[in-house]
Design a protein around this motif. Structure first.
Motif, mmCIF file in Angstrom:
data_model
loop_
_atom_site.group_PDB
_atom_site.id
_atom_site.type_symbol
_atom_site.label_atom_id
_atom_site.label_comp_id
_atom_site.label_asym_id
_atom_site.label_seq_id
_atom_site.Cartn_x
_atom_site.Cartn_y
_atom_site.Cartn_z
ATOM 1 N N PRO A 1 -13.024 -11.342 -14.296
ATOM 2 C CA PRO A 1 -11.725 -10.688 -14.128
ATOM 3 C C PRO A 1 -11.778 -9.301 -14.756
ATOM 4 C CG PRO A 1 -11.609 -12.325 -15.858
ATOM 5 C CD PRO A 1 -12.976 -12.451 -15.234
ATOM 6 N N ARG A 2 -10.835 -8.466 -14.418
ATOM 7 C CA ARG A 2 -10.867 -7.076 -14.904
ATOM 8 C C ARG A 2 -9.616 -6.738 -15.708
ATOM 9 N NH1 ARG A 2 -14.995 -4.481 -12.525
ATOM 10 N NH2 ARG A 2 -15.764 -5.247 -10.552
ATOM 11 N N GLY A 3 -9.710 -5.602 -16.379
ATOM 12 C CA GLY A 3 -8.559 -5.009 -17.050
ATOM 13 C C GLY A 3 -7.953 -5.868 -18.143
ATOM 14 N N LEU A 4 -6.639 -5.876 -18.162
ATOM 15 C CA LEU A 4 -5.876 -6.552 -19.202
ATOM 16 C C LEU A 4 -6.153 -8.053 -19.234
ATOM 17 C CD1 LEU A 4 -3.939 -5.514 -21.319
ATOM 18 C CD2 LEU A 4 -2.052 -5.925 -19.740
ATOM 19 N N THR A 5 -6.313 -8.650 -18.071
ATOM 20 C CA THR A 5 -6.616 -10.079 -18.015
ATOM 21 C C THR A 5 -7.936 -10.363 -18.731
ATOM 22 O OG1 THR A 5 -5.408 -10.362 -15.947
ATOM 23 C CG2 THR A 5 -7.057 -12.043 -16.478
ATOM 24 N N PHE A 6 -8.939 -9.563 -18.456
ATOM 25 C CA PHE A 6 -10.251 -9.733 -19.080
ATOM 26 C C PHE A 6 -10.133 -9.675 -20.603
ATOM 27 C CE2 PHE A 6 -14.116 -7.927 -20.882
ATOM 28 C CZ PHE A 6 -15.088 -8.799 -20.390
ATOM 29 N N VAL B 1 -20.066 -5.293 -23.778
ATOM 30 C CA VAL B 1 -19.078 -4.750 -24.717
ATOM 31 C C VAL B 1 -18.152 -5.870 -25.180
ATOM 32 C CG1 VAL B 1 -17.138 -3.160 -24.960
ATOM 33 C CG2 VAL B 1 -19.190 -2.422 -23.757
ATOM 34 N N ALA B 2 -17.777 -6.737 -24.268
ATOM 35 C CA ALA B 2 -16.901 -7.858 -24.623
ATOM 36 C C ALA B 2 -17.582 -8.778 -25.633
ATOM 37 C CB ALA B 2 -16.511 -8.634 -23.373
ATOM 38 N N LEU B 3 -18.863 -9.019 -25.459
ATOM 39 C CA LEU B 3 -19.587 -9.873 -26.405
ATOM 40 C C LEU B 3 -19.680 -9.225 -27.782
ATOM 41 C CD1 LEU B 3 -22.418 -11.344 -24.161
ATOM 42 C CD2 LEU B 3 -20.374 -12.505 -25.033
ATOM 43 N N ILE C 1 -17.339 -18.630 -20.344
ATOM 44 C CA ILE C 1 -18.043 -18.959 -19.090
ATOM 45 C C ILE C 1 -17.261 -18.417 -17.897
ATOM 46 C CG2 ILE C 1 -18.732 -20.863 -17.567
ATOM 47 C CD1 ILE C 1 -19.437 -22.410 -20.202
ATOM 48 N N TYR C 2 -15.949 -18.616 -17.918
ATOM 49 C CA TYR C 2 -15.100 -18.086 -16.841
ATOM 50 C C TYR C 2 -15.242 -16.561 -16.747
ATOM 51 C CZ TYR C 2 -10.940 -16.351 -14.503
ATOM 52 O OH TYR C 2 -10.095 -15.665 -13.683
ATOM 53 N N LEU C 3 -15.210 -15.889 -17.879
ATOM 54 C CA LEU C 3 -15.348 -14.426 -17.879
ATOM 55 C C LEU C 3 -16.703 -14.007 -17.313
ATOM 56 C CD1 LEU C 3 -13.827 -13.586 -21.378
ATOM 57 C CD2 LEU C 3 -12.810 -13.103 -19.148
ATOM 58 N N TRP C 4 -17.743 -14.742 -17.661
ATOM 59 C CA TRP C 4 -19.091 -14.421 -17.203
ATOM 60 C C TRP C 4 -19.218 -14.627 -15.699
ATOM 61 C CZ3 TRP C 4 -23.072 -12.084 -19.445
ATOM 62 C CH2 TRP C 4 -24.318 -12.172 -18.842
#
Length: 166
Positions: free
Chosen positions: A81-86, A3-5, A74-77
């Motif tokens: 991290p979750r929620g608002l930070t993500f 979904v983020a992508l 890359i860090y996200l992958w």
């Protein structure tokens, strides 16, 4: 992450489409009201960062933006991290890559939004207009604000001393 992508790709596509539309339909520094006395459209090319800082360093800035954007992805992958930070990091990566594309493709970044209220404030403080900005800039600033909010409202882990006293 899928979904983020999708969000990442959709925002970059919208940013790039609006920049292409702006180049084809707007005149440099001629304000076209979008919301009367609130937000106008115009065309500006930026070879630096906000307020013209590092003017002429477009390629260096584009490479740095691209490295930052890809680094965040890359860090996200990897770290997930979750929620608002993500979501704040998704927005920051989107904005960095969106402006990097302009810098690498055009040698300058296309900006089109002029805020009358923000310019009124900066004229009072610095005697100059607020920088004209784009969707990628909105993503970076929104993501940064969300990241600060996430860090302020994150649950703090209990200290080891408190845990041992229990």
């Amino acid at each position: 992450m899928p979904v983020a992508l999708i969000v990442f790709a959709a925002l970059i596509a919208f940013d790039q489409w609006l920049k292409l539309w702006s180049v084809a339909n707007l005149q440099p520094y001629v304000l076209k009201p979008l919301i009367e006395n609130v937000l106008s459209l115009t065309l500006v090319y930026n070879t630096g960062a906000a307020w013209g800082m590092l003017g002429g360093a477009t390629i260096i800035l584009a490479i740095l933006r691209l490295v930052v954007g890809i680094g965040i992805l890359i860090y996200l992958w990897k770290d997930k991290p979750r929620g608002l930070t993500f979501w704040s990091l998704v927005l920051i990566a989107t904005g960095a890559v969106g402006n990097a594309i302009d810098g690498l493709r055009l040698g300058k970044v296309v900006d089109m939004f002029y805020s009358h209220q923000l310019s009124w404030v900066t004229q009072k403080i610095h005697q100059q207009d607020f920088p004209i900005f784009n969707i990628a800039d909105i993503c970076v600033v929104s993501g940064t604000i969300l990241l600060i909010a996430a860090s302020l409202f994150a649950k703090k882990p209990e200290s080891k001393q408190k845990a041992s006293e229990a």
